[in-house]
Write a protein that holds these residues in place. Sequence first.
Motif, PDB file in Angstrom:
ATOM      1  N   GLY A 199      66.070  26.434  58.181  1.00 47.12           N
ATOM      2  CA  GLY A 199      67.290  25.846  58.683  1.00 47.12           C
ATOM      3  C   GLY A 199      67.722  24.598  57.938  1.00 47.12           C
ATOM      4  N   LYS A 200      66.801  23.948  57.221  1.00 45.63           N
ATOM      5  CA  LYS A 200      67.150  22.772  56.437  1.00 45.63           C
ATOM      6  C   LYS A 200      67.780  23.202  55.110  1.00 45.63           C
ATOM      7  N   ALA A 201      68.513  22.274  54.489  1.00 45.24           N
ATOM      8  CA  ALA A 201      69.181  22.570  53.220  1.00 45.24           C
ATOM      9  C   ALA A 201      68.426  21.951  52.051  1.00 45.24           C
ATOM     10  N   PRO A 203      71.467  24.766  48.822  1.00 46.39           N
ATOM     11  CA  PRO A 203      72.775  24.760  49.498  1.00 46.39           C
ATOM     12  C   PRO A 203      72.923  25.787  50.603  1.00 46.39           C
ATOM     13  N   ASN A 204      72.310  26.972  50.419  1.00 45.27           N
ATOM     14  CA  ASN A 204      72.403  28.013  51.443  1.00 45.27           C
ATOM     15  C   ASN A 204      71.277  27.939  52.468  1.00 45.27           C
ATOM     16  N   GLY A 205      70.462  26.911  52.342  1.00 41.78           N
ATOM     17  CA  GLY A 205      69.438  26.654  53.343  1.00 41.78           C
ATOM     18  C   GLY A 205      68.123  27.370  53.103  1.00 41.78           C
ATOM     19  N   VAL A 206      67.098  26.892  53.787  1.00 41.25           N
ATOM     20  CA  VAL A 206      65.807  27.572  53.857  1.00 41.25           C
ATOM     21  C   VAL A 206      65.940  28.633  54.937  1.00 41.25           C
ATOM     22  N   ILE A 207      65.640  29.880  54.613  1.00 41.05           N
ATOM     23  CA  ILE A 207      65.835  30.962  55.587  1.00 41.05           C
ATOM     24  C   ILE A 207      64.512  31.656  55.892  1.00 41.05           C
ATOM     25  N   GLN A 208      64.526  32.425  56.950  1.00 37.65           N
ATOM     26  CA  GLN A 208      63.379  33.258  57.309  1.00 37.65           C
ATOM     27  C   GLN A 208      63.849  34.696  57.438  1.00 37.65           C
ATOM     28  N   GLN A 209      63.126  35.614  56.795  1.00 41.39           N
ATOM     29  CA  GLN A 209      63.461  37.032  56.868  1.00 41.39           C
ATOM     30  C   GLN A 209      62.182  37.833  56.986  1.00 41.39           C
ATOM     31  N   ASP A 210      62.136  38.699  57.972  1.00 37.04           N
ATOM     32  CA  ASP A 210      60.948  39.532  58.215  1.00 37.04           C
ATOM     33  C   ASP A 210      59.686  38.681  58.310  1.00 37.04           C
ATOM     34  N   GLY A 211      59.819  37.521  58.935  1.00 38.22           N
ATOM     35  CA  GLY A 211      58.666  36.661  59.139  1.00 38.22           C
ATOM     36  C   GLY A 211      58.263  35.830  57.941  1.00 38.22           C
ATOM     37  N   GLN A 212      59.021  35.909  56.842  1.00 40.46           N
ATOM     38  CA  GLN A 212      58.674  35.167  55.636  1.00 40.46           C
ATOM     39  C   GLN A 212      59.697  34.071  55.367  1.00 40.46           C
ATOM     40  N   VAL A 213      59.206  32.877  55.007  1.00 40.61           N
ATOM     41  CA  VAL A 213      60.081  31.783  54.607  1.00 40.61           C
ATOM     42  C   VAL A 213      60.561  32.050  53.189  1.00 40.61           C
ATOM     43  N   MET A 214      61.868  31.902  52.960  1.00 36.07           N
ATOM     44  CA  MET A 214      62.449  32.255  51.669  1.00 36.07           C
ATOM     45  C   MET A 214      63.300  31.113  51.140  1.00 36.07           C
ATOM     46  N   LEU A 215      63.285  30.967  49.800  1.00 35.58           N
ATOM     47  CA  LEU A 215      64.037  29.929  49.116  1.00 35.58           C
ATOM     48  C   LEU A 215      64.771  30.527  47.921  1.00 35.58           C
ATOM     49  N   PRO A 216      65.839  29.862  47.459  1.00 33.38           N
ATOM     50  CA  PRO A 216      66.526  30.354  46.258  1.00 33.38           C
ATOM     51  C   PRO A 216      65.575  30.377  45.069  1.00 33.38           C
ATOM     52  N   GLN A 241      77.204  15.118  60.308  1.00 38.96           N
ATOM     53  CA  GLN A 241      77.604  16.252  59.464  1.00 38.96           C
ATOM     54  C   GLN A 241      76.383  16.996  58.921  1.00 38.96           C
ATOM     55  N   PRO A 242      76.569  18.256  58.509  1.00 43.38           N
ATOM     56  CA  PRO A 242      75.478  18.976  57.838  1.00 43.38           C
ATOM     57  C   PRO A 242      75.191  18.348  56.483  1.00 43.38           C
ATOM     58  N   MET A 243      74.125  18.802  55.842  1.00 44.08           N
ATOM     59  CA  MET A 243      73.690  18.183  54.593  1.00 44.08           C
ATOM     60  C   MET A 243      74.767  18.213  53.518  1.00 44.08           C
ATOM     61  N   ASN A 244      75.505  19.319  53.392  1.00 43.07           N
ATOM     62  CA  ASN A 244      76.530  19.363  52.348  1.00 43.07           C
ATOM     63  C   ASN A 244      77.643  18.363  52.617  1.00 43.07           C
ATOM     64  N   GLY A 245      77.934  18.088  53.906  1.00 43.36           N
ATOM     65  CA  GLY A 245      78.927  17.081  54.241  1.00 43.36           C
ATOM     66  C   GLY A 245      78.449  15.674  53.912  1.00 43.36           C
ATOM     67  N   ARG A 246      77.185  15.411  54.125  1.00 37.14           N
ATOM     68  CA  ARG A 246      76.615  14.100  53.780  1.00 37.14           C
ATOM     69  C   ARG A 246      76.620  13.905  52.257  1.00 37.14           C
ATOM     70  N   ILE A 247      76.223  14.958  51.557  1.00 39.22           N
ATOM     71  CA  ILE A 247      76.204  14.858  50.095  1.00 39.22           C
ATOM     72  C   ILE A 247      77.619  14.668  49.561  1.00 39.22           C
ATOM     73  N   ALA A 248      78.607  15.289  50.196  1.00 41.48           N
ATOM     74  CA  ALA A 248      79.993  15.139  49.742  1.00 41.48           C
ATOM     75  C   ALA A 248      80.452  13.688  49.854  1.00 41.48           C
ATOM     76  N   VAL A 249      80.087  13.011  50.939  1.00 41.55           N
ATOM     77  CA  VAL A 249      80.433  11.595  51.094  1.00 41.55           C
ATOM     78  C   VAL A 249      79.728  10.768  50.019  1.00 41.55           C
ATOM     79  N   GLY A 250      78.448  11.052  49.787  1.00 40.27           N
ATOM     80  CA  GLY A 250      77.733  10.359  48.719  1.00 40.27           C
ATOM     81  C   GLY A 250      78.339  10.632  47.356  1.00 40.27           C
ATOM     82  N   THR A 251      78.850  11.847  47.171  1.00 37.56           N
ATOM     83  CA  THR A 251      79.500  12.207  45.910  1.00 37.56           C
ATOM     84  C   THR A 251      80.721  11.331  45.659  1.00 37.56           C
ATOM     85  N   VAL A 252      81.538  11.121  46.678  1.00 37.95           N
ATOM     86  CA  VAL A 252      82.735  10.288  46.530  1.00 37.95           C
ATOM     87  C   VAL A 252      82.341   8.881  46.084  1.00 37.95           C
ATOM     88  N   ILE A 253      81.305   8.326  46.706  1.00 35.92           N
ATOM     89  CA  ILE A 253      80.879   6.961  46.359  1.00 35.92           C
ATOM     90  C   ILE A 253      80.396   6.895  44.916  1.00 35.92           C
TER      91      ILE A 253
END
Length: 314
Positions: free
Chosen positions: A136-138, A150-163, A217-229
């Motif tokens: 559920g975390k990004a 960006p698409n998050g840490v997911i779980q499928q068929d009982g396994q934790v999956m990452l990009p 905000q979700p993580m991408n929203g927080r990063i977007a604010v940091g991006t502007v700065i």
Amino acid sequence: MKNRLPSAVILLALLLVLCLHAFAAENGNDSGTQTLLSSNAGYLFTDVGDELDPVYTDVLSPVTLEMAAAGLQASPDIRVNGTSIGLTATRTMVNEETYLSVIPVLQAFCPSVQVHYADGCLTASAPTLSFSATVGKAYFMVNDHYLYAPNGVIQQDGQVMLPAVQLAQSLGCSITGQGLEEDIVMKQVAPPASAKVYEEEALYWLSRAIFSESGNQPMNGRIAVGTVILNRVANDAFPNTVREVVFAPNQFSPVSMGTIYREPDQDSIIAAKLCLDGVREAGDSLYFNTTTMYSWADQSREYVCTIGGHKFYL
């Protein structure tokens, strides 16, 4: 995932038949009826009248065993440092991004790794590796260094999956092959990621600005604010430090409201670190406001995108 197990089974069956024919040819002068007996090592022929010996010897040569192992590899395969994990690892696509199950990759990368998974949190440790990922975390963490998913840490068929790409990079691996129909090959070419040292003042004020502006905000929203700065820091029209950008007159409302001084939460600190590492959302945006507000930016600045509760502009 398409492991094409029937192909592997067919290859193994053909290999077994060849071994049986070879064995029969070598014993072609023997008389009597023969039957096929099974052992832990393989199969052999024996005369039905022979007394059965409970201890059998291997009938597959080392070369044959290597061929059998090769025949059991998945197609398409996933290989990590030369080890095939295609039969145990899961792959899937999330928004056109290839995801891999984490545990088989870590075990192939470092056979001594100790893995623990509970309540959606996967941790792993080895002498040179510390790993953590929460469904559920990004983001995930390798050796105290945070990496963006960006698409998050997911779980499928009982396994934790990452990009796959981010996972490979975090382990210091090159990666070739993508999608569901290609071999994916990961090979270590550098040490795994390690903790970074950030400029203290930049991290301090960036994390507070992110929290005060987008702590809900979700993580991408927080990063977007940091991006502007950080985009402003890099732009000649604005001050050239994070603190000066944040405290520029009439720019960020948390400064006048005093909320800029609040202690940031963990996700805001992580978002600030990711931004300082070069992660960006909202492109080259220099301005933002809440989606509920109609401001001068809506009239005079070029709209870029909406992320969470904010609209972003050039």
